[in-house]
Motif scaffolding. Structure first.
Motif: not given
Length: 148
Positions: A7-9, A16-18, A66-69, A96-97
């Motif tokens: 998980t991207a924690g 930049n929120s990634h 890739v972003l948070l969670l 990514r998923s």
């Protein structure tokens, strides 16, 4: 192919929120150490042998954010290896998923004698663990890092 879902924690994010560039390297390093532990080389064994993996170069290519969670899959393959195992190049792809490639990391390194602080050949079982990795289509044989 060896892979782990992660998980991207919160701590992996940048301004930049990634996912931050160092987080990609950390995820690849975690999967590398998971592979070694599952193949007979947990930290305690490296401590007993007085050697450790040393990365001398990392190259990262970025493709998708890739972003948070976000759930990611991190792979580990062998892209290059010397005959004596003293030098290696590993590749980790981060997906990514949705199955899209987010980043590709190529890491070049070797095995460091922690007392002598020089590169050495690995014991046969450790070399066998690296040889058991899936080899990339562009796999290359590398020269030895050990002075003769």
């Amino acid at each position: 192919m060896f892979e782990r879902r992660m998980t991207a924690g919160w701590g992996d994010m940048d301004f930049n929120s990634h996912m931050a560039n160092t987080a990609y390297l950390n995820k690849a390093g975690d999967v590398r150490m998971m592979y070694l532990a599952e193949h007979g080389f947990p930290m305690a064994e490296f401590k007993r042998l007085n050697i450790g993996p040393v990365v001398m170069k990392d190259e990262i290519g970025y493709f998708k954010e890739v972003l948070l969670l976000d759930q990611i899959t991190v792979t580990l393959c062998c892209a290059g290896l010397s005959q004596d195992g003293s030098r290696w190049m590993l590749r980790s792809d981060i997906y990514r998923s949705d199955g899209k490639l987010a980043a590709r990391i190529n890491s070049s390194g070797g095995w460091l004698d922690l007392t002598a602080r020089k590169l050495v050949t690995p014991p046969p079982a450790l070399l066998a663990a690296w040889q058991a990795l899936y080899q990339t289509d562009d796999f290359v044989e590398l020269p030895s890092s050990v002075s003769r």
